[in-house]
Every structure is written in C-alpha cells, then in structure tokens.
Design a protein around this motif. Sequence first.
Motif, PDB file in Angstrom:
ATOM      1  N   ASN A   1       0.844  -1.189   0.000  1.00 47.18           N
ATOM      2  CA  ASN A   1       0.000   0.000   0.000  1.00 47.18           C
ATOM      3  C   ASN A   1       0.879   1.238   0.000  1.00 47.18           C
ATOM      4  O   ASN A   1       2.051   1.193   0.410  1.00 47.18           O
ATOM      5  CB  ASN A   1      -0.917   0.008   1.231  1.00 47.18           C
ATOM      6  CG  ASN A   1      -2.066   0.990   1.089  1.00 47.18           C
ATOM      7  OD1 ASN A   1      -2.337   1.490   0.000  1.00 47.18           O
ATOM      8  ND2 ASN A   1      -2.746   1.273   2.187  1.00 47.18           N
ATOM      9  N   ALA A   2       0.329   2.329  -0.463  1.00 47.56           N
ATOM     10  CA  ALA A   2       1.107   3.557  -0.594  1.00 47.56           C
ATOM     11  C   ALA A   2       1.339   4.203   0.758  1.00 47.56           C
ATOM     12  O   ALA A   2       0.396   4.452   1.511  1.00 47.56           O
ATOM     13  CB  ALA A   2       0.375   4.529  -1.515  1.00 47.56           C
ATOM     14  N   GLY A   3       2.603   4.493   1.073  1.00 59.74           N
ATOM     15  CA  GLY A   3       2.976   5.271   2.240  1.00 59.74           C
ATOM     16  C   GLY A   3       2.272   4.877   3.512  1.00 59.74           C
ATOM     17  O   GLY A   3       2.264   3.709   3.913  1.00 59.74           O
ATOM     18  N   SER A   4       1.659   5.877   4.161  1.00 60.27           N
ATOM     19  CA  SER A   4       0.953   5.646   5.421  1.00 60.27           C
ATOM     20  C   SER A   4      -0.548   5.564   5.205  1.00 60.27           C
ATOM     21  O   SER A   4      -1.333   5.836   6.127  1.00 60.27           O
ATOM     22  CB  SER A   4       1.285   6.774   6.415  1.00 60.27           C
ATOM     23  OG  SER A   4       0.943   8.043   5.861  1.00 60.27           O
ATOM     24  N   ASP A   5      -0.973   5.147   4.013  1.00 56.64           N
ATOM     25  CA  ASP A   5      -2.400   5.099   3.697  1.00 56.64           C
ATOM     26  C   ASP A   5      -3.168   4.168   4.637  1.00 56.64           C
ATOM     27  O   ASP A   5      -4.297   4.449   5.015  1.00 56.64           O
ATOM     28  CB  ASP A   5      -2.580   4.643   2.244  1.00 56.64           C
ATOM     29  CG  ASP A   5      -4.041   4.641   1.814  1.00 56.64           C
ATOM     30  OD1 ASP A   5      -4.681   5.706   1.924  1.00 56.64           O
ATOM     31  OD2 ASP A   5      -4.534   3.583   1.398  1.00 56.64           O
ATOM     32  N   THR A   6      -2.544   3.065   5.033  1.00 56.04           N
ATOM     33  CA  THR A   6      -3.243   2.108   5.906  1.00 56.04           C
ATOM     34  C   THR A   6      -3.581   2.719   7.252  1.00 56.04           C
ATOM     35  O   THR A   6      -4.728   2.682   7.711  1.00 56.04           O
ATOM     36  CB  THR A   6      -2.396   0.836   6.094  1.00 56.04           C
ATOM     37  OG1 THR A   6      -2.192   0.207   4.834  1.00 56.04           O
ATOM     38  CG2 THR A   6      -3.095  -0.139   7.039  1.00 56.04           C
ATOM     39  N   THR A   7      -2.575   3.280   7.917  1.00 56.77           N
ATOM     40  CA  THR A   7      -2.787   3.791   9.274  1.00 56.77           C
ATOM     41  C   THR A   7      -3.578   5.093   9.289  1.00 56.77           C
ATOM     42  O   THR A   7      -4.382   5.331  10.201  1.00 56.77           O
ATOM     43  CB  THR A   7      -1.433   3.995   9.978  1.00 56.77           C
ATOM     44  OG1 THR A   7      -0.613   4.863   9.168  1.00 56.77           O
ATOM     45  CG2 THR A   7      -0.723   2.662  10.172  1.00 56.77           C
ATOM     46  N   GLU A   8      -3.375   5.952   8.296  1.00 55.87           N
ATOM     47  CA  GLU A   8      -4.012   7.265   8.310  1.00 55.87           C
ATOM     48  C   GLU A   8      -5.416   7.261   7.705  1.00 55.87           C
ATOM     49  O   GLU A   8      -6.245   8.094   8.079  1.00 55.87           O
ATOM     50  CB  GLU A   8      -3.141   8.285   7.570  1.00 55.87           C
ATOM     51  CG  GLU A   8      -1.812   8.564   8.275  1.00 55.87           C
ATOM     52  CD  GLU A   8      -1.007   9.625   7.547  1.00 55.87           C
ATOM     53  OE1 GLU A   8      -1.478  10.105   6.484  1.00 55.87           O
ATOM     54  OE2 GLU A   8       0.089   9.953   8.022  1.00 55.87           O
ATOM     55  N   SER A   9      -5.683   6.327   6.769  1.00 58.86           N
ATOM     56  CA  SER A   9      -6.968   6.370   6.069  1.00 58.86           C
ATOM     57  C   SER A   9      -7.755   5.065   6.152  1.00 58.86           C
ATOM     58  O   SER A   9      -8.943   5.073   6.485  1.00 58.86           O
ATOM     59  CB  SER A   9      -6.743   6.734   4.590  1.00 58.86           C
ATOM     60  OG  SER A   9      -6.149   8.009   4.477  1.00 58.86           O
ATOM     61  N   VAL A  10      -7.118   3.935   5.848  1.00 54.18           N
ATOM     62  CA  VAL A  10      -7.864   2.678   5.765  1.00 54.18           C
ATOM     63  C   VAL A  10      -8.438   2.282   7.120  1.00 54.18           C
ATOM     64  O   VAL A  10      -9.641   1.979   7.235  1.00 54.18           O
ATOM     65  CB  VAL A  10      -6.977   1.541   5.213  1.00 54.18           C
ATOM     66  CG1 VAL A  10      -7.757   0.219   5.234  1.00 54.18           C
ATOM     67  CG2 VAL A  10      -6.511   1.854   3.805  1.00 54.18           C
ATOM     68  N   ILE A  11      -7.614   2.280   8.137  1.00 55.14           N
ATOM     69  CA  ILE A  11      -8.083   1.830   9.452  1.00 55.14           C
ATOM     70  C   ILE A  11      -9.208   2.713   9.987  1.00 55.14           C
ATOM     71  O   ILE A  11     -10.230   2.202  10.472  1.00 55.14           O
ATOM     72  CB  ILE A  11      -6.901   1.729  10.433  1.00 55.14           C
ATOM     73  CG1 ILE A  11      -6.004   0.555  10.010  1.00 55.14           C
ATOM     74  CG2 ILE A  11      -7.384   1.544  11.871  1.00 55.14           C
ATOM     75  CD1 ILE A  11      -4.699   0.453  10.778  1.00 55.14           C
ATOM     76  N   PRO A  12      -9.113   4.061   9.914  1.00 55.76           N
ATOM     77  CA  PRO A  12     -10.265   4.878  10.334  1.00 55.76           C
ATOM     78  C   PRO A  12     -11.523   4.589   9.520  1.00 55.76           C
ATOM     79  O   PRO A  12     -12.634   4.587  10.076  1.00 55.76           O
ATOM     80  CB  PRO A  12      -9.772   6.316  10.100  1.00 55.76           C
ATOM     81  CG  PRO A  12      -8.290   6.233  10.226  1.00 55.76           C
ATOM     82  CD  PRO A  12      -7.931   4.903   9.636  1.00 55.76           C
ATOM     83  N   LEU A  13     -11.378   4.328   8.222  1.00 55.84           N
ATOM     84  CA  LEU A  13     -12.544   3.995   7.413  1.00 55.84           C
ATOM     85  C   LEU A  13     -13.150   2.670   7.852  1.00 55.84           C
ATOM     86  O   LEU A  13     -14.379   2.536   7.946  1.00 55.84           O
ATOM     87  CB  LEU A  13     -12.158   3.930   5.936  1.00 55.84           C
ATOM     88  CG  LEU A  13     -11.976   5.280   5.234  1.00 55.84           C
ATOM     89  CD1 LEU A  13     -11.263   5.101   3.899  1.00 55.84           C
ATOM     90  CD2 LEU A  13     -13.322   5.970   5.028  1.00 55.84           C
ATOM     91  N   MET A  14     -12.324   1.676   8.137  1.00 57.62           N
ATOM     92  CA  MET A  14     -12.833   0.384   8.608  1.00 57.62           C
ATOM     93  C   MET A  14     -13.548   0.541   9.941  1.00 57.62           C
ATOM     94  O   MET A  14     -14.584  -0.090  10.185  1.00 57.62           O
ATOM     95  CB  MET A  14     -11.682  -0.622   8.741  1.00 57.62           C
ATOM     96  CG  MET A  14     -11.056  -1.036   7.418  1.00 57.62           C
ATOM     97  SD  MET A  14      -9.656  -2.181   7.618  1.00 57.62           S
ATOM     98  CE  MET A  14     -10.495  -3.657   8.209  1.00 57.62           C
ATOM     99  N   GLU A  15     -13.022   1.409  10.813  1.00 59.70           N
ATOM    100  CA  GLU A  15     -13.658   1.616  12.115  1.00 59.70           C
ATOM    101  C   GLU A  15     -15.022   2.286  11.977  1.00 59.70           C
ATOM    102  O   GLU A  15     -15.904   2.073  12.818  1.00 59.70           O
ATOM    103  CB  GLU A  15     -12.745   2.475  12.992  1.00 59.70           C
ATOM    104  CG  GLU A  15     -11.485   1.756  13.445  1.00 59.70           C
ATOM    105  CD  GLU A  15     -10.522   2.677  14.178  1.00 59.70           C
ATOM    106  OE1 GLU A  15      -9.703   2.154  14.959  1.00 59.70           O
ATOM    107  OE2 GLU A  15     -10.593   3.900  13.964  1.00 59.70           O
TER     108      GLU A  15
END
Length: 465
Positions: A365-379
């Motif tokens: 995944n690109a850069g910090s996309d998982t921690t900054e965007s994906v995880i909040p969206l999943m939550e």
Amino acid sequence: MGLTEDRERFREVGETRREDLAEFISHGDLGGSGPDRIRIPVKLIDLPAFEYDQRSAGGVGQGGDGQPQPGQPVDPEPGDGDEEGDPGEEGGDHEYYEMDPEEFAKELDEALGLDLEPKGKRVVEEVEGDFTDTARSGPRGTLDVDEFFKRGLKRHLATDFDEAYVLEGLFVDGADVDDVFAWARGDGVPVSRAWIADAAATLEAERGEPVTALDRWASFDALADGVERDSVTRRIREEGLDSVPFRREDERFRHPEVIEERERNVVVINVRDASGSMRETKRELVERVFTPMDWYLTGKYDAAEFRYVVHDAEAWEVDREEFFGIQSGGGTRISSAYELVAEILEEYPYSEWNRYVFAAGDSENAGSDTTESVIPLMESIDANLQAYVETQPGGGAANARHADEVEAAFDDGDGVAVARVSEPDDVTDAIYEILSTESNAESDGAGAGGAGGAPRGRTDGGDRR
C-alpha cells in the motif's frame, strides 16, 4: 436387479466418491460452477459392461465389419448415437456431483467445524397468529366473553358480603355507624360506611326508635361468638348466582398475535487489489478464498447480494466476471476502495441488512495510507464482519505491511479478521479464520464500529487442509 438398476447404483456410489470438499476448494476447478450450482468432480469408477470372453476367440460368432470383436463392450441399450468418428458433446452424468449453496454451506460447516447462525434483519411481513392478545376496544364479535365474565365475577366476589351479619353490628351496646364500619372493615368485610348509614336509617324508620335502643350484644366480640358469618363462596355454591354485575371496563376484545417475519438477508462487498503487482498466481488465491465464501453465505442467508470493487490508486465497481481477472498497471491506494465501499453500503442500512466486507491483496500500500486512512474507514463501517486476505506466494515481501498494520490496529471484539495465504493449501484455513471470527464471537457481543465478533483463530491445533 436388472442392468439399469445396476448402473444407477454405481452412479450413486460414484457420487459418494466425489472429491473431498477441502481438496476441491484448494485445488479444484472452481470455474465450472455457478452462483447457484456447485459442481464437484467425482473420482470416476468403471461402470459395468458385458464383454466377449477372450478365451472364445476363433469360435463361432466372431464377426467381421460391424460385428463385436473379442474384448469389445456390448452396449446393453443400443440406439441412435453419434456418427462414426464424431466425438460426443455432453459429459457423462457421473463426472460431477452437484450441490446447491445451502447444501454446500452445510457441508462446509461440517468440514471446517463452523457454526454461523445468520441474524434476521429486515421485516418482510407481519403475520397474524392466533387470537391470543386482548385489548380494551374492538369489534363486538371479538368480545372475549370468558374474560368478561371472569372480571365481573371477580368484582362480585370482592364486593359481596353477609348483610345480616353487618346489620347485627348496629345492635352492639353503644356502637354507632362509625364503630360498626371500623369493626366490619377490620374483620375483612367489604362494606362501605354509606351502606351502614343507610341500613341504620332504614332500621330506625321501620322501628320508630334509635337503633341504640335495640342493643342486644354487649360487644363486637360477643356478636362474633353468637352469630356465624356466612361466606360468599359458600352461598354461591349452594344458591348460585342470579346475576353478575358487569361494567364496560370489564370488556376485553380478542386480537390476533402479530408475528414479525424477518428476512435473513446479506450484502457482501468483495474488494480486490488490481494493481500491477497482483499477478495471476495472487489473483487465483483471491478467487479460491472469495468464491467458496460467496457460495457459503448464499446458502446461509435467505437473500444475498454481492458487489465487487477493484482498485489500484483509484477504485471502481465491476461485475463478478471481471473481478478475478482484471489487472491494471497503476499503483496502490487501498483507502480508495473503502471510500467506495462506504458509499455502496449507504444503499444497505445496517438495521435492515447483514453486511460483510472482504478485501484481498498482496499487502502492498502507498505510504501511510493504511494507518491514516484505511483503518479509520474500517472503524467507521458498521458490519457483521470485515476481513483482509493477504496473498503472497512464497512468503511476504519487504514492503507488504498492510495486513500487519490492520491486525495490530484491531483487538479481539472488533469483528475484523486477517488471514494470510501463500499457497492453495492455506485456503481452507483462511476461510475458517474469517468465518469463525463472526460465528465464535456471537456470544461476545458487538465490537467497535458495530461489527459483531471477536477475531479468533482455531483452538484445536489441527490441520484443516
């Protein structure tokens, strides 16, 4: 038993010899099945047939053209067939065992030890049951006569009393109306003061003198010893009832019990990385995990809808035929897929739909996309279950961090499963890991973001491949 019965029996034996379900999921041809029909290969066995005995070669009956040769099978049911040299177009009925999604779900439960019980969501209709409920209003034809009578009788029993016994209280030395009322109520007699006052006035009018002048009991205790009190229940048993006092507030009208029928419905959103790094082997592993889970949930729920999202740096929706094969040359931004998932789920309110979100990719995944965007969206997504499947044949890559970061972000109870598949033999373990997250968590309650379930691995330590 004739030849036809023999052939059918052998076909049934063939069906019991179908390929093992887990083996089929991991290594079989999934493409031969459809959404409502799963075709599992059968390990073929030879069907019975007559043959000429080789030992009879050279004897009478040996033919030339068109005549059976030694060792050649004899067709027990001759008929029109394909022309000489033309291959048949239809496969034999015995080559596949077919099952519908409901049977598949039951078989997978048994094979993997799953126990998923779907929840009813949307109310599809309200059914009127038996006339067991009552209300204080309704059509006269639905009046509950038995309840009406019981309420009137209960009031009668609560208010009736031995009038002659109470009247004797007026003849107690020195007792006035208030004294008689206090004595009667203390003795459990349901009489009103007004009734006693009226009775006293009537007696005085009849006799022409005050009641106190007629004293014949020295005290209330002497009265109780000298007069036997007549109980209401005994009097009703012996004399019956001339009437029961009914009141409008005693009326109860029968209504049918309202039974809500809820549809067990589900929407499943499958998400896949379509970037350039997702080669054919990785895409095949995604198909081997997602396809059986689609069949399984179709069999478990009354109604199932499936939506398919692919992404590279951007996300777009595709149909099932494109989902497993499409590949782009772009980079990867997984959050773009979850943004689209959130939009799609607006069409399926969580109060009315069971919701599953399954994503898969190679964890790049690109850069910090998982921690900054994906995880909040999943939550923020309300779902029964969310899952991410990492497909990395031969082991993980150095920059494949997405699965690890998702796993670290969600604790038990958050309803998020992470599974890793590096070869086909990992597929059934991944399916178990995902589906058991919800089924094992039903007793644990809902986790964060409305997702019910706690991620759990297997506890038996066995190999489910």
